[in-house]
Design a protein around this motif. Structure first.
Motif, PDB file in Angstrom:
ATOM      1  N   GLY A 288       0.928  -1.202  -0.189  1.00 25.24           N
ATOM      2  CA  GLY A 288       0.110   0.050   0.058  1.00 25.24           C
ATOM      3  C   GLY A 288       0.820   1.243  -0.034  1.00 25.24           C
ATOM      4  N   CYS A 289       1.775   1.208  -0.978  1.00 22.38           N
ATOM      5  CA  CYS A 289       2.819   2.267  -0.926  1.00 22.38           C
ATOM      6  C   CYS A 289       2.390   3.580  -1.048  1.00 22.38           C
ATOM      7  CB  CYS A 289       3.997   1.977  -1.700  1.00 22.38           C
ATOM      8  SG  CYS A 289       3.674   1.782  -3.430  1.00 22.38           S
ATOM      9  N   GLY A 290       1.285   3.840  -1.824  1.00 19.53           N
ATOM     10  CA  GLY A 290       0.835   5.032  -2.103  1.00 19.53           C
ATOM     11  C   GLY A 290       1.733   5.830  -3.063  1.00 19.53           C
ATOM     12  N   THR A 291       2.198   7.022  -2.601  1.00 23.10           N
ATOM     13  CA  THR A 291       3.014   7.979  -3.524  1.00 23.10           C
ATOM     14  C   THR A 291       4.443   7.808  -3.142  1.00 23.10           C
ATOM     15  OG1 THR A 291       2.559  10.002  -2.395  1.00 23.10           O
ATOM     16  CG2 THR A 291       1.085   9.612  -3.937  1.00 23.10           C
ATOM     17  N   GLY A 292       4.773   6.924  -2.381  1.00 23.48           N
ATOM     18  CA  GLY A 292       6.084   6.384  -2.143  1.00 23.48           C
ATOM     19  C   GLY A 292       6.707   7.110  -0.930  1.00 23.48           C
ATOM     20  N   ASN A 293       6.056   7.943  -0.083  1.00 24.71           N
ATOM     21  CA  ASN A 293       6.587   8.767   0.847  1.00 24.71           C
ATOM     22  C   ASN A 293       7.528   7.541   2.177  1.00 24.71           C
ATOM     23  OD1 ASN A 293       5.831  10.856   0.106  1.00 24.71           O
ATOM     24  ND2 ASN A 293       3.617  10.539   1.063  1.00 24.71           N
ATOM     25  N   LEU A 294       7.076   6.326   2.213  1.00 23.94           N
ATOM     26  CA  LEU A 294       7.841   5.636   3.159  1.00 23.94           C
ATOM     27  C   LEU A 294       8.931   4.983   2.459  1.00 23.94           C
ATOM     28  CD1 LEU A 294       7.924   4.173   5.858  1.00 23.94           C
ATOM     29  CD2 LEU A 294       6.318   2.579   5.167  1.00 23.94           C
ATOM     30  N   LEU A 295       8.745   4.508   1.063  1.00 23.16           N
ATOM     31  CA  LEU A 295       9.784   4.187   0.614  1.00 23.16           C
ATOM     32  C   LEU A 295      11.021   5.215   0.370  1.00 23.16           C
ATOM     33  CD1 LEU A 295       8.122   2.140  -2.447  1.00 23.16           C
ATOM     34  CD2 LEU A 295       9.473   1.083  -0.616  1.00 23.16           C
ATOM     35  N   ARG A 296      10.624   6.369   0.379  1.00 24.34           N
ATOM     36  CA  ARG A 296      11.645   7.428   0.042  1.00 24.34           C
ATOM     37  C   ARG A 296      12.305   7.638   1.604  1.00 24.34           C
ATOM     38  NH1 ARG A 296       9.710  13.368  -1.405  1.00 24.34           N
ATOM     39  NH2 ARG A 296       8.758  13.152   0.440  1.00 24.34           N
ATOM     40  N   ALA A 297      11.535   7.548   2.462  1.00 22.43           N
ATOM     41  CA  ALA A 297      12.078   7.767   3.971  1.00 22.43           C
ATOM     42  C   ALA A 297      12.937   6.763   3.994  1.00 22.43           C
ATOM     43  CB  ALA A 297      11.011   7.924   4.729  1.00 22.43           C
ATOM     44  N   ALA A 298      12.614   5.465   3.884  1.00 20.51           N
ATOM     45  CA  ALA A 298      13.556   4.339   3.945  1.00 20.51           C
ATOM     46  C   ALA A 298      14.765   4.251   3.120  1.00 20.51           C
ATOM     47  CB  ALA A 298      13.075   2.963   3.580  1.00 20.51           C
ATOM     48  N   GLY A 299      14.625   5.012   1.815  1.00 22.46           N
ATOM     49  CA  GLY A 299      15.815   4.880   0.859  1.00 22.46           C
ATOM     50  C   GLY A 299      16.778   5.896   1.200  1.00 22.46           C
ATOM     51  N   LYS A 300      16.366   7.213   1.648  1.00 30.01           N
ATOM     52  CA  LYS A 300      17.188   8.095   1.926  1.00 30.01           C
ATOM     53  C   LYS A 300      18.007   7.969   3.342  1.00 30.01           C
ATOM     54  CE  LYS A 300      15.441  12.503   0.957  1.00 30.01           C
ATOM     55  NZ  LYS A 300      14.376  13.756   1.266  1.00 30.01           N
ATOM     56  N   ARG A 301      17.430   7.177   4.060  1.00 28.20           N
ATOM     57  CA  ARG A 301      18.319   6.723   5.279  1.00 28.20           C
ATOM     58  C   ARG A 301      19.142   5.506   5.269  1.00 28.20           C
ATOM     59  NH1 ARG A 301      14.701   6.503  11.047  1.00 28.20           N
ATOM     60  NH2 ARG A 301      16.345   5.733  12.261  1.00 28.20           N
ATOM     61  N   HIS A 302      18.895   4.771   4.179  1.00 33.72           N
ATOM     62  CA  HIS A 302      19.375   3.370   3.502  1.00 33.72           C
ATOM     63  C   HIS A 302      19.712   3.245   2.336  1.00 33.72           C
ATOM     64  CE1 HIS A 302      19.247   2.069   8.020  1.00 33.72           C
ATOM     65  NE2 HIS A 302      18.029   2.367   8.125  1.00 33.72           N
ATOM     66  N   ARG A 303      20.605   4.207   1.802  1.00 28.95           N
ATOM     67  CA  ARG A 303      20.538   3.780   0.372  1.00 28.95           C
ATOM     68  C   ARG A 303      21.246   2.441  -0.355  1.00 28.95           C
ATOM     69  NH1 ARG A 303      19.733   8.099  -2.944  1.00 28.95           N
ATOM     70  NH2 ARG A 303      19.190   9.992  -1.780  1.00 28.95           N
ATOM     71  N   ASP A 304      21.399   1.722   0.571  1.00 29.42           N
ATOM     72  CA  ASP A 304      21.860   0.408   0.227  1.00 29.42           C
ATOM     73  C   ASP A 304      20.950  -0.672   0.436  1.00 29.42           C
ATOM     74  OD1 ASP A 304      21.855   0.706   2.873  1.00 29.42           O
ATOM     75  OD2 ASP A 304      24.141   0.182   3.245  1.00 29.42           O
ATOM     76  N   VAL A 305      19.756  -0.382   0.496  1.00 29.45           N
ATOM     77  CA  VAL A 305      18.649  -1.357   0.481  1.00 29.45           C
ATOM     78  C   VAL A 305      17.838  -1.299  -0.722  1.00 29.45           C
ATOM     79  CG1 VAL A 305      18.364  -1.554   3.084  1.00 29.45           C
ATOM     80  CG2 VAL A 305      16.791   0.110   1.608  1.00 29.45           C
ATOM     81  N   GLU A 306      17.153  -2.541  -1.131  1.00 32.07           N
ATOM     82  CA  GLU A 306      16.525  -2.813  -2.246  1.00 32.07           C
ATOM     83  C   GLU A 306      14.908  -2.312  -2.104  1.00 32.07           C
ATOM     84  OE1 GLU A 306      15.174  -6.417  -5.286  1.00 32.07           O
ATOM     85  OE2 GLU A 306      17.298  -6.469  -4.381  1.00 32.07           O
ATOM     86  N   LEU A 307      14.456  -1.573  -2.628  1.00 33.85           N
ATOM     87  CA  LEU A 307      12.923  -0.831  -2.166  1.00 33.85           C
ATOM     88  C   LEU A 307      12.029  -1.537  -3.342  1.00 33.85           C
ATOM     89  CD1 LEU A 307      14.060   2.664  -1.868  1.00 33.85           C
ATOM     90  CD2 LEU A 307      13.472   1.213  -0.051  1.00 33.85           C
ATOM     91  N   THR A 308      10.677  -1.828  -2.843  1.00 32.51           N
ATOM     92  CA  THR A 308       9.710  -2.326  -3.738  1.00 32.51           C
ATOM     93  C   THR A 308       8.539  -1.829  -3.034  1.00 32.51           C
ATOM     94  OG1 THR A 308      11.058  -4.400  -3.925  1.00 32.51           O
ATOM     95  CG2 THR A 308       8.705  -4.477  -4.691  1.00 32.51           C
ATOM     96  N   GLY A 309       7.626  -1.395  -4.009  1.00 35.57           N
ATOM     97  CA  GLY A 309       6.416  -1.057  -3.388  1.00 35.57           C
ATOM     98  C   GLY A 309       4.986  -1.807  -4.100  1.00 35.57           C
ATOM     99  N   VAL A 310       3.913  -1.946  -3.680  1.00 36.73           N
ATOM    100  CA  VAL A 310       2.855  -2.119  -4.121  1.00 36.73           C
ATOM    101  C   VAL A 310       1.799  -1.467  -3.834  1.00 36.73           C
ATOM    102  CG1 VAL A 310       1.133  -4.363  -4.150  1.00 36.73           C
ATOM    103  CG2 VAL A 310       3.748  -4.896  -4.289  1.00 36.73           C
ATOM    104  N   ASP A 311       0.946  -1.108  -4.707  1.00 36.08           N
ATOM    105  CA  ASP A 311      -0.373  -0.671  -4.448  1.00 36.08           C
ATOM    106  C   ASP A 311      -1.235  -0.799  -5.577  1.00 36.08           C
ATOM    107  OD1 ASP A 311      -1.069   2.252  -2.709  1.00 36.08           O
ATOM    108  OD2 ASP A 311      -2.140   2.155  -4.486  1.00 36.08           O
ATOM    109  N   PRO A 312      -2.668  -0.810  -5.428  1.00 31.42           N
ATOM    110  CA  PRO A 312      -3.457  -0.949  -6.497  1.00 31.42           C
ATOM    111  C   PRO A 312      -3.700   0.235  -7.578  1.00 31.42           C
ATOM    112  CG  PRO A 312      -4.689  -0.779  -4.602  1.00 31.42           C
ATOM    113  CD  PRO A 312      -3.364  -0.686  -4.010  1.00 31.42           C
ATOM    114  N   ASP A 313      -3.452   1.396  -6.872  1.00 30.98           N
ATOM    115  CA  ASP A 313      -3.751   2.403  -7.766  1.00 30.98           C
ATOM    116  C   ASP A 313      -2.672   2.930  -8.875  1.00 30.98           C
ATOM    117  OD1 ASP A 313      -4.518   5.166  -8.364  1.00 30.98           O
ATOM    118  OD2 ASP A 313      -5.465   5.471  -6.670  1.00 30.98           O
ATOM    119  N   LEU A 314      -2.815   2.960  -9.945  1.00 31.52           N
ATOM    120  CA  LEU A 314      -1.866   3.319 -10.725  1.00 31.52           C
ATOM    121  C   LEU A 314      -1.529   4.810 -11.065  1.00 31.52           C
ATOM    122  CD1 LEU A 314      -2.886   1.073 -14.005  1.00 31.52           C
ATOM    123  CD2 LEU A 314      -0.921   0.840 -12.630  1.00 31.52           C
ATOM    124  N   LYS A 315      -2.577   5.433 -10.542  1.00 32.32           N
ATOM    125  CA  LYS A 315      -1.915   6.968 -10.418  1.00 32.32           C
ATOM    126  C   LYS A 315      -1.113   7.301  -9.386  1.00 32.32           C
ATOM    127  CE  LYS A 315      -5.937   8.831 -12.876  1.00 32.32           C
ATOM    128  NZ  LYS A 315      -7.374   9.315 -12.683  1.00 32.32           N
TER     129      LYS A 315
END
Length: 194
Positions: free
Chosen positions: A56-83
């Protein structure tokens, strides 16, 4: 961004209505949800090379927070809403964070067993009905590696959420709470695969 799902399902979009999507990120900023995401990333204990999924990643805010803090992790997001996914893709690209974004449903994750070290879910669980919550938690348990962690935040909830998480095969830490400016209290659950 890929489209993956063996079946279509009804879903409640972020903020409840598709036409409210342009206000999603504004609400994220003014509500204090960024601090919740920072807490969640810290609680996950991420390490270099780990695979992270946001359900339920939405517009990616949590993924962005994780990636900015840990640039060496692999990020994947799933959401039903294409927009929402399109917005997440642009936001992560601008931040210089590579991520895989898939269209999919929490109750039917298109990943192999034991695929991820950490799974996040933020303010999504309350969008699901009772049976779908159980399906989602079982799917999260399935895709987590042994020793993996689920970090889930949602509006203040009762024992049925923690009972559902435990029933899916997780060991729970005590619930943490954080106040949001507009929505009251958010419960943060940290659950490990046993």
């Amino acid at each position: 961004m890929t489209e993956k799902s063996s079946q279509e399902r009804d879903y409640l979009p972020g903020m409840g209505k598709h036409y409210l999507m342009p206000f999603y990120d504004v609400l994220h900023r003014v509500s204090g949800l960024a601090a919740v995401h920072d807490d969640m990333v810290g609680l996950a204990g991420l390490r270099a090379g780990q695979r992270v999924l946001d359900v339920g990643c939405g517009t990616g805010n949590l993924l962005r927070a994780a990636g900015k803090r840990h640039r060496d992790v692999e990020l994947t997001g799933v959401d039903p809403d294409l927009k929402m996914l399109a917005r997440a893709e642009g936001k992560l690209r601008r931040a210089g964070l590579p991520a895989r974004l898939d269209r999919g449903f929490a109750q039917e994750l298109a990943f192999a067993d034991d695929s991820f070290d950490a799974v996040f879910s933020s303010l999504m669980l309350h969008h699901l009905d009772g049976p779908s919550k159980g399906e989602m938690l079982a799917e999260v348990r399935r895709v987590l590696k042994p020793g993996g962690v689920l970090v889930l935040a949602d509006i203040a909830h009762h024992g049925h959420v923690t009972e559902g998480i435990a029933a899916a095969g997780f060991t729970l830490e005590p619930t943490r709470t954080r106040k949001l400016r507009m929505f009251g209290e958010v419960g943060i659950e940290v659950a490990k695969v046993h």
